[in-house]
Write a protein that holds these residues in place. Structure first.
Motif, mmCIF file in Angstrom:
data_model
loop_
_atom_site.group_PDB
_atom_site.id
_atom_site.type_symbol
_atom_site.label_atom_id
_atom_site.label_comp_id
_atom_site.label_asym_id
_atom_site.label_seq_id
_atom_site.Cartn_x
_atom_site.Cartn_y
_atom_site.Cartn_z
ATOM 1 N N THR A 1 36.647 -98.112 8.458
ATOM 2 C CA THR A 1 37.369 -96.985 7.855
ATOM 3 C C THR A 1 36.408 -95.812 7.738
ATOM 4 O O THR A 1 35.319 -95.960 7.161
ATOM 5 C CB THR A 1 37.905 -97.355 6.466
ATOM 6 O OG1 THR A 1 38.774 -98.491 6.585
ATOM 7 C CG2 THR A 1 38.670 -96.188 5.864
ATOM 8 N N TYR B 1 36.078 -92.080 6.264
ATOM 9 C CA TYR B 1 36.588 -90.986 5.426
ATOM 10 C C TYR B 1 36.008 -89.680 5.963
ATOM 11 O O TYR B 1 34.794 -89.558 6.148
ATOM 12 C CB TYR B 1 36.193 -91.200 3.968
ATOM 13 C CG TYR B 1 36.806 -92.442 3.354
ATOM 14 C CD1 TYR B 1 38.145 -92.454 2.992
ATOM 15 C CD2 TYR B 1 36.048 -93.583 3.154
ATOM 16 C CE1 TYR B 1 38.727 -93.589 2.436
ATOM 17 C CE2 TYR B 1 36.610 -94.736 2.610
ATOM 18 C CZ TYR B 1 37.952 -94.715 2.251
ATOM 19 O OH TYR B 1 38.525 -95.852 1.716
ATOM 20 N N ASN C 1 43.766 -92.467 15.019
ATOM 21 C CA ASN C 1 43.140 -93.767 14.785
ATOM 22 C C ASN C 1 42.986 -94.526 16.106
ATOM 23 O O ASN C 1 43.771 -94.342 17.035
ATOM 24 C CB ASN C 1 43.974 -94.600 13.817
ATOM 25 C CG ASN C 1 44.059 -93.954 12.447
ATOM 26 O OD1 ASN C 1 43.148 -93.228 12.045
ATOM 27 N ND2 ASN C 1 45.143 -94.209 11.738
ATOM 28 N N THR D 1 39.842 -96.525 11.601
ATOM 29 C CA THR D 1 40.891 -95.758 10.911
ATOM 30 C C THR D 1 40.258 -94.523 10.279
ATOM 31 O O THR D 1 39.258 -94.625 9.549
ATOM 32 C CB THR D 1 41.554 -96.604 9.813
ATOM 33 O OG1 THR D 1 42.109 -97.780 10.405
ATOM 34 C CG2 THR D 1 42.658 -95.818 9.112
ATOM 35 N N LEU E 1 40.581 -91.348 7.722
ATOM 36 C CA LEU E 1 41.303 -90.871 6.547
ATOM 37 C C LEU E 1 40.691 -89.547 6.102
ATOM 38 O O LEU E 1 39.488 -89.461 5.863
ATOM 39 C CB LEU E 1 41.219 -91.889 5.405
ATOM 40 C CG LEU E 1 41.827 -93.278 5.677
ATOM 41 C CD1 LEU E 1 41.581 -94.199 4.491
ATOM 42 C CD2 LEU E 1 43.329 -93.162 5.955
ATOM 43 N N LYS F 1 39.737 -86.616 3.651
ATOM 44 C CA LYS F 1 39.426 -86.533 2.227
ATOM 45 C C LYS F 1 39.022 -85.107 1.874
ATOM 46 O O LYS F 1 38.535 -84.357 2.715
ATOM 47 C CB LYS F 1 38.270 -87.482 1.879
ATOM 48 C CG LYS F 1 38.545 -88.938 2.147
ATOM 49 C CD LYS F 1 39.552 -89.533 1.177
ATOM 50 C CE LYS F 1 38.955 -89.641 -0.198
ATOM 51 N NZ LYS F 1 39.866 -90.306 -1.168
#
Length: 439
Positions: free
Chosen positions: A53, A55, A69, A74, A76, A78
């Protein structure tokens, strides 16, 4: 001659009947296939367990909603304090990363990736690929270029390599030839020393235990040396033939299991017949099909025959030298000073096989190395998968046999004296004296 045959029989049967020989002979093919299967399994598991993951704090505003992705990563988005996010990823479980994209990324092309542990190549590759895709789209747009048009222009050339021979044209595969050449060079290099050292070790043991004094009373030193060399050589040859047969059988069984279906079997049959197979489900043959297609272009009959000839010829040549070394010393620790001259020709050729011989298998250096008896066992086997004229193989093997005869004669003159010498460290000067002794 009868005495040599008796020694050959004794050396051969005493080793072949050992449980260690049977275990190694039958377990090595299973071990190699097991290692290969385990490598594939662990590689696949490593990809499954490599989910990460990332960020992403985008200070440039260029990547919002544009980063996709991947199978293992993945992304994400922020917002917030970078220091606080750094503290958070230290407390989270799993593979978590913090990607900080500065405002000037379009000009500097630099970003920062923070993590508890060093990011793997897979994660770093996913991050750079996704960011480069977005920056590339931006550059296309600024230049007024339609990316879809650019990507639609992607010519692909399918090269079919053909080799012209006296019998006509045939398919060739540089990749398969290179892989086989590398495998053969490693195998021959290891085995010449492995079985040659067995000859040397056996002579040292008999000499140190004084058994050889009893044996010499019944047979001539030269007969004893030749019997040992040929007997142990036949053991190695037997082991190789069994390895080839067992490996072929096991690989056939494993290949059938991997194909799993009549469709793939029919496809492989087409490939083996020399055609380019296209299955009904599409043009993708898969990894097994591609490997089979490349291997179908290789002349395994010539390679295996040549390998057996050069292994046995090279073994006979080098084992005569090992026998001379074994007769000149009282323990294995004293052999080092004599091993270097024996090692250099093989080591030199082995190193060159990974570069010069593979890149230019038909060049003058490759040709002469395959003609010199001390280097031909490796050099010729590296060249054979790339296609070598029969006359070159015949000439090279004739020179190898001649080298064996000469080496055996020299080694025999040293052996006849050294085998009965005890308590005195031999030097090169001593070996020359032993060689010159008459009688």
């Amino acid at each position: 001659m009868n005495k040599i045959l008796l020694i050959i029989k004794r050396e051969y049967l005493s080793r072949v009947k050992k449980k260690s020989f049977l275990l190694v002979t039958f377990l090595v093919p299973l071990f190699l296939i097991g290692i290969y299967a385990l490598t594939i399994y662990l590689t696949a598991k490593s990809f499954e367990n490599n989910e990460a993951t990332v960020y992403m704090i985008d200070q440039s505003g260029l990547f919002a909603g544009k980063v996709e992705n991947t199978k293992s990563t993945t992304f994400l988005e922020k917002e917030g304090d970078i220091a606080a996010e750094k503290e958070r990823i230290l407390t989270e479980e799993g593979k978590t990363f913090l990607l900080v994209i500065p405002p000037d990324v379009a000009t500097s092309s630099r970003v920062e990736l923070f993590s508890k542990e060093t990011a793997s190549f897979g994660v770093q590759g996913d991050v750079t690929d996704q960011l480069e895709e977005v920056l590339r789209d931006k550059a296309y747009a600024e230049a007024g270029i339609d990316r879809a048009t650019v990507e639609s222009i992607s010519p692909h050339v399918s090269l079919s390599a053909k080799e012209i021979t006296d019998e006509g044209e045939k398919d060739s595969s540089a990749g398969a030839a290179m892989g086989i050449a590398m495998a053969l060079s490693i195998l021959v290099y290891i085995c010449l020393f492995l079985y040659g050292a067995q000859v040397m070790r056996g002579i040292i043991e008999e000499k140190s235990s004084r058994i050889v004094e009893v044996v010499i009373s019944s047979v001539k030193p030269f007969q004893l040396m030749m019997g040992k060399i040929i007997g142990i050589g036949l053991v190695g040859l037997t082991q190789f033939i069994l390895w080839i047969v067992l490996s072929t059988a096991l690989m056939s069984i494993a290949g059938t299991g991997m194909m799993g279906g009549s469709g793939m079997e029919a496809q492989v049959e087409q490939l083996q017949e020399g055609g380019v197979a296209v299955s009904a489900s599409g043009s993708e043959t898969g990894m097994v099909g591609k490997v089979t297609q490349e291997l179908a272009k290789v002349d395994f009959q010539t390679i295996i025959t040549t390998f057996l000839l050069y292994f046995f010829g090279g073994y006979l040549l080098y084992s005569a030298l090992f026998a001379a070394v074994g007769s000149a010393v009282d323990s294995e620790t004293e052999t080092q000073q004599f091993m270097l001259p024996i090692t250099i020709p093989l080591l030199f050729t082995y190193i060159l096989s990974f570069g010069v011989l593979v890149n230019d298998p038909h060049g003058p250096l490759a040709f002469w190395l395959s003609m010199i008896p001390f280097t031909s066992p490796i050099a010729m086997l590296v060249r054979v998968p790339f296609g070598v004229p029969i006359w070159e193989i015949a000439l090279s093997f004739a020179l190898l046999v001649g080298g064996f005869i000469l080496t055996t004669w020299v080694a025999g003159r040293i052996y006849r004296v050294g085998i009965l010498m005890y308590g005195k460290k031999a030097s090169y000067k001593e070996l020359v004296k032993w060689f010159r002794y008459k009688g």
